[in-house]
Each structure stands twice: as structure tokens, then as C-alpha cells.
Design a protein around this motif. Sequence first.
Motif, PDB file in Angstrom:
ATOM      1  N   TYR A  90      -2.890 -15.928 -18.689  1.00  0.00           N
ATOM      2  CA  TYR A  90      -2.983 -14.717 -19.505  1.00  0.00           C
ATOM      3  C   TYR A  90      -2.134 -14.795 -20.763  1.00  0.00           C
ATOM      4  N   GLU A  91      -2.704 -14.354 -21.893  1.00  0.00           N
ATOM      5  CA  GLU A  91      -1.930 -14.016 -23.082  1.00  0.00           C
ATOM      6  C   GLU A  91      -1.903 -12.493 -23.018  1.00  0.00           C
ATOM      7  N   ILE A  92      -0.779 -11.929 -22.675  1.00  0.00           N
ATOM      8  CA  ILE A  92      -0.695 -10.501 -22.373  1.00  0.00           C
ATOM      9  C   ILE A  92      -0.382  -9.698 -23.627  1.00  0.00           C
ATOM     10  N   SER A  93      -1.087  -8.605 -23.794  1.00  0.00           N
ATOM     11  CA  SER A  93      -0.862  -7.699 -24.922  1.00  0.00           C
ATOM     12  C   SER A  93      -0.369  -6.365 -24.352  1.00  0.00           C
ATOM     13  N   PRO A  94       0.124  -5.467 -25.211  1.00  0.00           N
ATOM     14  CA  PRO A  94       0.541  -4.156 -24.699  1.00  0.00           C
ATOM     15  C   PRO A  94      -0.606  -3.447 -23.959  1.00  0.00           C
ATOM     16  N   GLU A  95      -1.844  -3.687 -24.420  1.00  0.00           N
ATOM     17  CA  GLU A  95      -3.001  -3.023 -23.800  1.00  0.00           C
ATOM     18  C   GLU A  95      -3.309  -3.573 -22.409  1.00  0.00           C
ATOM     19  N   THR A  96      -3.028  -4.851 -22.176  1.00  0.00           N
ATOM     20  CA  THR A  96      -3.368  -5.454 -20.879  1.00  0.00           C
ATOM     21  C   THR A  96      -2.153  -5.578 -19.952  1.00  0.00           C
ATOM     22  N   PHE A  97      -0.973  -5.234 -20.464  1.00  0.00           N
ATOM     23  CA  PHE A  97       0.279  -5.450 -19.727  1.00  0.00           C
ATOM     24  C   PHE A  97       0.257  -4.850 -18.318  1.00  0.00           C
ATOM     25  N   ASP A  98      -0.002  -3.540 -18.220  1.00  0.00           N
ATOM     26  CA  ASP A  98       0.050  -2.876 -16.912  1.00  0.00           C
ATOM     27  C   ASP A  98      -0.900  -3.513 -15.914  1.00  0.00           C
ATOM     28  N   ASP A  99      -2.116  -3.766 -16.372  1.00  0.00           N
ATOM     29  CA  ASP A  99      -3.130  -4.295 -15.469  1.00  0.00           C
ATOM     30  C   ASP A  99      -2.783  -5.706 -15.002  1.00  0.00           C
ATOM     31  N   VAL A 100      -2.386  -6.568 -15.948  1.00  0.00           N
ATOM     32  CA  VAL A 100      -2.099  -7.962 -15.597  1.00  0.00           C
ATOM     33  C   VAL A 100      -0.797  -8.083 -14.808  1.00  0.00           C
ATOM     34  N   LEU A 140       3.342 -13.656 -10.510  1.00  0.00           N
ATOM     35  CA  LEU A 140       3.075 -13.895 -11.924  1.00  0.00           C
ATOM     36  C   LEU A 140       4.364 -14.380 -12.566  1.00  0.00           C
ATOM     37  N   LEU A 141       4.324 -15.583 -13.155  1.00  0.00           N
ATOM     38  CA  LEU A 141       5.448 -16.076 -13.941  1.00  0.00           C
ATOM     39  C   LEU A 141       5.181 -15.601 -15.359  1.00  0.00           C
ATOM     40  N   LEU A 142       6.101 -14.822 -15.883  1.00  0.00           N
ATOM     41  CA  LEU A 142       5.899 -14.152 -17.155  1.00  0.00           C
ATOM     42  C   LEU A 142       6.944 -14.604 -18.167  1.00  0.00           C
ATOM     43  N   GLU A 143       6.465 -15.154 -19.287  1.00  0.00           N
ATOM     44  CA  GLU A 143       7.371 -15.575 -20.354  1.00  0.00           C
ATOM     45  C   GLU A 143       7.268 -14.574 -21.501  1.00  0.00           C
ATOM     46  N   PHE A 144       8.420 -14.103 -21.955  1.00  0.00           N
ATOM     47  CA  PHE A 144       8.492 -13.294 -23.169  1.00  0.00           C
ATOM     48  C   PHE A 144       8.968 -14.249 -24.256  1.00  0.00           C
ATOM     49  N   GLY A 182       1.630 -16.130 -17.391  1.00  0.00           N
ATOM     50  CA  GLY A 182       1.257 -15.351 -18.554  1.00  0.00           C
ATOM     51  C   GLY A 182       2.399 -15.274 -19.547  1.00  0.00           C
ATOM     52  N   ARG A 183       2.027 -14.908 -20.789  1.00  0.00           N
ATOM     53  CA  ARG A 183       3.028 -14.781 -21.834  1.00  0.00           C
ATOM     54  C   ARG A 183       2.808 -13.485 -22.596  1.00  0.00           C
ATOM     55  N   PHE A 184       3.917 -12.970 -23.097  1.00  0.00           N
ATOM     56  CA  PHE A 184       3.886 -11.748 -23.898  1.00  0.00           C
ATOM     57  C   PHE A 184       4.684 -12.020 -25.166  1.00  0.00           C
ATOM     58  N   ASP A 185       4.028 -11.888 -26.314  1.00  0.00           N
ATOM     59  CA  ASP A 185       4.674 -12.119 -27.610  1.00  0.00           C
ATOM     60  C   ASP A 185       5.419 -10.845 -28.002  1.00  0.00           C
ATOM     61  N   ILE A 186       6.741 -10.916 -28.016  1.00  0.00           N
ATOM     62  CA  ILE A 186       7.533  -9.716 -28.318  1.00  0.00           C
ATOM     63  C   ILE A 186       7.872  -9.608 -29.801  1.00  0.00           C
ATOM     64  N   PRO A 220       6.290  -2.859 -22.760  1.00  0.00           N
ATOM     65  CA  PRO A 220       5.762  -1.543 -22.397  1.00  0.00           C
ATOM     66  C   PRO A 220       6.664  -0.822 -21.395  1.00  0.00           C
ATOM     67  N   LYS A 221       6.608   0.510 -21.430  1.00  0.00           N
ATOM     68  CA  LYS A 221       7.471   1.364 -20.604  1.00  0.00           C
ATOM     69  C   LYS A 221       7.421   0.990 -19.120  1.00  0.00           C
ATOM     70  N   SER A 222       6.224   0.631 -18.624  1.00  0.00           N
ATOM     71  CA  SER A 222       6.097   0.276 -17.202  1.00  0.00           C
ATOM     72  C   SER A 222       6.993  -0.914 -16.859  1.00  0.00           C
ATOM     73  N   GLY A 223       7.144  -1.849 -17.797  1.00  0.00           N
ATOM     74  CA  GLY A 223       8.008  -3.000 -17.579  1.00  0.00           C
ATOM     75  C   GLY A 223       9.474  -2.619 -17.646  1.00  0.00           C
ATOM     76  N   VAL A 224       9.818  -1.812 -18.645  1.00  0.00           N
ATOM     77  CA  VAL A 224      11.203  -1.352 -18.810  1.00  0.00           C
ATOM     78  C   VAL A 224      11.633  -0.562 -17.567  1.00  0.00           C
ATOM     79  N   ASP A 225      10.740   0.302 -17.083  1.00  0.00           N
ATOM     80  CA  ASP A 225      11.035   1.115 -15.893  1.00  0.00           C
ATOM     81  C   ASP A 225      11.300   0.261 -14.659  1.00  0.00           C
ATOM     82  N   ARG A 226      10.764  -0.961 -14.646  1.00  0.00           N
ATOM     83  CA  ARG A 226      10.972  -1.843 -13.491  1.00  0.00           C
ATOM     84  C   ARG A 226      12.058  -2.885 -13.760  1.00  0.00           C
TER      85      ARG A 226
END
Length: 165
Positions: free
Chosen positions: A41-51, A63-67, A100-104, A110-116
Motif C-alpha cells: 500500500y501507498e497510504i493516503s489520508p483518504e485510505t489510512f483508516d481502512d488500510v 501491517l508494517l507501516l513506514e512514515f 505500507g507507506r505514508f508520505d508525511i 490522521p486523527k485515528s492514528g494519533v488517537d492510537r
Amino acid sequence: GRTECGIHSTRKKIKQMRKEAEKAGRDFEGTTSLPCPGCDYEISPETFDDVVFGSGKENDGFLLLEFYSPLCGGCKEFAPKFKKIVKAANQGGGGRIKTGRFDITEHDVPKSGVDRGISIEATPDLYLVKSAVAKSGSTVIHYDGEHEVEPILQWMSKETGLDVG
């Protein structure tokens, strides 16, 4: 070793690039991308919660997630290592570890990530997300070791119980 780029200096760099483009009368093209062969996954703010936290993943998956930021020298240096880690995860994870990766560069976590508990001060930064099992919710684990292939694979094996690498 651990080479990192501070988020604030990266954002400042973007602002400057945008200003220069406007002054020159051209559109700001954004940043260059940093390819991730093999990433799921190339994760975007729109797909973040779902992925990242979505019910789409199997109950026993990870999920191994790289920022990262394509402007960050440390991220560019880490990219070939991450490619090896992705390959090992694909081979050793038995299909249970997605990557997956998220380009910051221009997007906040996204808030869901910060909350966790996801908090990015510098890039590259790695998190392992254990999928929600029943109703207990996803577990988020931050990696704070060396940005080298072996220690990261050992950490992943320990946290997932899978023989990665």
C-alpha cells in the motif's frame, strides 16, 4: 545507524519550494516520489483508516507501516533497506504481514492514528500494526531501534511471532 529528518524542517522546505514556484509563475509540482517496490500500500489520508485499522485485513494479520518523506536524505538512504525488509516480510510472513507507506511531507497523521499513539517527530519512522482481533482493537507498536535490516527483521519476528528474514 539511524539517520532521520525532522518533520518541521521538511515542511519548511516544502513551503519554500511552493513559494519559489509561485514566484516563478509555475505550478508547484509537489515532491518527487520515492518508489517502494513490493509494498502492498501507498497510504493516503483518504485510505489510512481502512488500510491501517480497517476490517479489510484478516484478524491475525499485521501491517508494517513506514512514515517517510521523499525529501528526507535519511529516507532515501533507508529506501533500499526497506525494500529488503518488504521482501523478507512478503516471503517470511506467510501472507500475514502487509507493508505500507505514508508520505508525511504534506499530510499529517490522521486523527485515528494519533488517537492510537502514532506520533511522528522524524522520518523515516516505523510502526507495526496488529489487526483488530474480536473487539479489542488494533495494537500499534513503534520501532525505536537502528534503521538497519537485521534489527528490524528481528523486531518484526519478535512482535509477530513469525519467522521474518
